[in-house]
Design an enzyme around this catalytic site. Structure first.
Site, short mmCIF file in Angstrom:
data_model
loop_
_atom_site.label_atom_id
_atom_site.label_comp_id
_atom_site.label_asym_id
_atom_site.label_seq_id
_atom_site.Cartn_x
_atom_site.Cartn_y
_atom_site.Cartn_z
N TYR A 233 0.84 -1.20 0.00
CA TYR A 233 0.00 0.00 0.00
C TYR A 233 0.88 1.26 0.00
CZ TYR A 233 -2.65 3.96 1.44
OH TYR A 233 -3.16 5.22 1.46
N GLY A 235 1.11 4.39 1.16
CA GLY A 235 1.62 5.10 2.34
C GLY A 235 2.68 4.31 3.11
N SER A 284 -5.37 13.84 8.35
CA SER A 284 -5.75 13.11 7.14
C SER A 284 -7.28 13.15 7.01
CB SER A 284 -5.29 11.66 7.24
OG SER A 284 -3.91 11.61 7.51
N LYS A 288 -7.31 18.40 2.56
CA LYS A 288 -6.09 19.16 2.21
C LYS A 288 -5.94 19.29 0.69
CE LYS A 288 -2.15 18.08 4.23
NZ LYS A 288 -2.06 16.67 4.69
N THR A 289 -6.19 18.18 -0.01
CA THR A 289 -6.01 18.23 -1.47
C THR A 289 -7.00 19.22 -2.08
OG1 THR A 289 -5.25 15.95 -1.41
CG2 THR A 289 -5.88 16.80 -3.55
N ASP A 313 0.34 17.96 0.56
CA ASP A 313 0.50 17.04 1.69
C ASP A 313 1.70 17.36 2.59
OD1 ASP A 313 -0.51 14.77 3.08
OD2 ASP A 313 1.10 13.54 2.25
N TYR A 535 -15.28 24.14 0.70
CA TYR A 535 -14.71 24.09 -0.65
C TYR A 535 -14.27 25.49 -1.11
CZ TYR A 535 -16.50 19.42 -0.31
OH TYR A 535 -16.74 18.14 0.13
N ASN A 538 -14.13 28.67 1.01
CA ASN A 538 -13.09 28.88 2.03
C ASN A 538 -12.16 30.04 1.67
OD1 ASN A 538 -14.12 26.74 3.47
ND2 ASN A 538 -12.70 25.23 2.60
C1 OXD Z 1 -2.41 10.66 4.78
C2 OXD Z 1 -2.08 10.73 3.34
O1 OXD Z 1 -2.87 9.60 5.24
O2 OXD Z 1 -1.68 11.81 2.89
O3 OXD Z 1 -2.23 11.66 5.47
O4 OXD Z 1 -2.20 9.72 2.63
MN MN Z 2 -1.22 13.23 4.42
#
Ligand code: OXD
Ligand code: MN
Length: 627
Positions: A233, A235, A284, A288-289, A313, A535, A538
């Site tokens: 995975y 991460g 998480s 953020k994205t 990130d 969204y 902000n």
């Molecule tokens: C997180 C990621 O879990 O960025 O923070 O994937």
């Molecule tokens: Mn992250």
């Protein structure tokens, strides 16, 4: 004892294996493989040793060329590791499924293997380096028999930038290679920058048997090394990301006097060309994205703002000669969560993933495209769900629960350069100057939409006391508050209290630090509905934040910090029901008193090293609540 030392003890017949290894390399050369791409003796010796441990059939160096990438893509499709998607609709896109028991970061299998337990601190799992190397070596031993070991030289940050750090990842997974080619800068240019230096992070990964019980994600800060085994995975295995750029880098940053943070970076340009940059930390799954790729709302369009995405990130931050904090995004791609991404929530992300993207654990459609829950369009009439079984909308499991088509943590890996709002300063060696740092959490009540810290140390207190309430998607009790200081709880590579102290110290050293703010996009009304639309809207809050950094925005002092004055936001085009703004900005003293107790309990749990400056801030807050 160092890792190499332990290995020497472990390997009874290293030299015999090394001779065998040399033979393999000879054979490889005949097939066009190169024995090595560098005269860096430390690197070559380490690779020899790791190859002797893992015993791959071949060793292949990743040079960063398109030709090699294309050949690896083709090979992965031949073996079934990847599936080629519809090249007319999604050019350069591929599909991958991970093992069903290997779909997320495994925090309980993640360890900081500092020499002393006290250096990992109470928020990290710890194993001694000896125990960790010994146990994991048993899992790595022979794990690459019948496989190829790929050598990936990579740079976190622009190659040659004073910010950047070099790593070399050894892996038996083509999926890892193809993801690293998107997420980091890879190849010969990195080896040239490294030269004969020993200053690189040694990253070893093997899928081994993907055995969850034998899964280990091990960080050795003193050795500048990472070992990851039995996972596939992202991460856990794209070792440049969470493992290097946060856990190892935060420990290096502590030693070297800079910051490695779990933050997005974003630029906001005014029509006159002036760009201000902000960095923001959220736990998480707090968007953020989406924030990093924000699109200005209709009502503010006439102001002509332009958004520049620097990163979604991770931020590496340094004090520059002008006394300000400057930041880079050490990555070159996005590893974003797919479900919930659509043309309304994040049109820039949708545009980003139309080409050269790897989709992992989403649903696969008969026409070779992909879909996920809360994506664009109606649910498809048929699909293969993320584990590969036929799926139709409305399907339920034996307990009557809906079966999802895409795994909730399914991902897209896409190059930053695909993003329509990508910053033109991505390759700038000095990064971007920060005007503001924003902390945020997901709080149903308590935290107002936005407030400003009174000074740096108060801002550090806001970061240190950050918390989120669990959503249905996470394990644990719904509504339970989880402290996640600086959104770094799973990513800080050393003692959290030392990390707080380090932040206090940065404020002392930086003559012109950014101002610090706290936001909460997730406050709810009595019926459980969100008070703020979030969204793109902000940007109205960010506009006020930027005004404050220029000593412009209107504010009122409250016990918790500076709140926006009731008419501080430009609300053109956004009609909130009457009284909503008051609820969004309300400070309930009783709730805050209880919060102070909870913060104190959290600090106590971190032990006696919590800086006195933060205890002062807590007492100051308590005092102001009684005024
Ligand atoms: C997180 C990621 O879990 O960025 O923070 O994937
Ligand atoms: Mn992250």
């Amino acid at each position: 004892m160092t890792g190499v030392g332990v290995l020497r003890l472990l390997q009874s017949n290293v030299s015999a294996r090394q001779r065998a290894r040399k033979n393999t390399l000879e054979e490889g050369k005949n097939r066009g493989e190169v024995a090595t791409m560098t005269n860096n003796a430390v690197l070559n010796t380490w690779i020899e040793e790791m190859a002797a441990l893992c015993q791959p059939d071949h060793v292949v160096w990743i040079d960063g060329s398109d030709e090699q990438r294309d050949a690896l893509r083709a090979e992965a499709c031949k073996t079934g590791e990847m599936i080629l998607l519809n090249q007319e609709k999604l050019p350069g896109c591929y599909y991958h499924r991970t093992h069903p028991l290997d779909v997320a970061r495994t925090e309980d299998k993640t360890f900081i293997c500092a020499a002393h337990e006290r250096d990992a601190g109470p928020t990290n799992n710890w194993k001694s380096p000896e125990e960790a190397y010994t146990e994991a070596a048993n899992y790595f031993r022979g794990s690459m028999r019948g496989r190829t070991m790929y050598v990936i030289p990579f740079s976190m940050g622009p190659v040659g930038s004073p910010f950047s750090k070099i790593g070399v990842e050894l892996t038996d997974s083509i999926y890892v290679v193809l993801n690293m080619l998107i997420m980091t800068r890879v190849g010969k240019k990195v080896l040239n920058a490294l030269g004969t230096s020993a200053d690189f992070t040694k990253c070893l990964h093997s899928k081994a048997q993907l055995d969850p019980d034998k899964r280990r994600i091990l960080h050795f800060p003193e050795d500048n090394a990472i070992w990851s085994v039995n996972s596939g995975y992202g991460g856990n295995v794209l070792l440049g990301k969470k493992c290097l750029a946060l856990r190892i880098a935060s420990a290096l940053a502590y030693k070297e006097g800079w910051l490695a943070e779990h933050m997005l970076i974003l630029g906001i340009e005014e029509p006159n060309g002036y760009i201000q940059y902000i960095a923001a930390a959220f736990p998480s799954a707090c968007g953020k994205t989406n924030l990093a790729m924000l699109i200005p709302p209709e009502g503010l369009k006439s102001k002509g703002y332009r958004i520049w995405t620097v990163g979604d990130d991770i931020a590496w931050i340094k004090i520059d000669t002008d006394g300000r904090l400057w930041a880079i995004n050490p990555e070159s791609g996005f590893f974003g969560v797919a479900p919930g991404t659509n043309s309304k929530t994040n049109p820039n992300a949708v545009a980003t993933v139309q080409r050269d993207t790897i989709f992992t654990n989403v649903a696969l459609l008969p026409d070779g495209t992909v879909w996920w829950e809360e994506g664009d369009g109606d649910p498809p009439s048929e699909a293969l769900e993320w584990k590969g079984s036929p799926w139709k909308p409305g399907m339920k499991d034996k307990d009557g629960k809906p079966i999802v088509a895409a795994q909730p943590n399914s991902r897209f890996t896409a190059p930053l350069r695909n993003c329509p709002s990508v910053s033109f300063r991505l390759e700038h060696h000095h990064g971007v100057p920060l005007s503001a740092i924003i902390f945020g959490g997901r709080r149903n009540t308590l935290a107002p939409l936005v407030y400003e810290a009174m000074n740096w140390n108060h801002g550090v207190f806001l970061g240190a006391s950050m918390a989120s309430e669990r959503t249905a998607a996470q394990y644990g009790k719904l509504g339970e508050v989880r402290r996640d200081p600086f959104a770094m709880l799973p990513f800080c590579g050393y003692h959290m209290a030392d990390y707080f102290k380090h932040w206090i110290g940065i404020g002392r050293k930086a003559p012109r630090p950014p101002r610090i703010f706290h936001v909460n996009w997730f406050r709810r009304d009595e019926k459980g509905g969100f008070l703020w639309p979030g969204y793109g809207e902000n940007l109205r809050v960010i506009e006020w934040i930027l005004q404050r950094t220029r000593d412009e925005g209107k504010a009122v002092k409250s016990p918790i910090g500076y709140l926006p004055a009731p008419d501080a936001f430009d609300m053109t085009g956004l009609d909130l029901p009457k009284g909503t703004m008051e609820k969004l900005l309300e400070v309930n003293k009783d709730e805050w008193r209880a919060e102070c107790d909870a913060i104190e309990e959290f600090f106590n749990g971190l032990g006696p090293k919590v800086p006195w400056e933060l205890r002062n801030e807590l007492e100051g807050l308590r005092h102001r609540l009684e005024e």
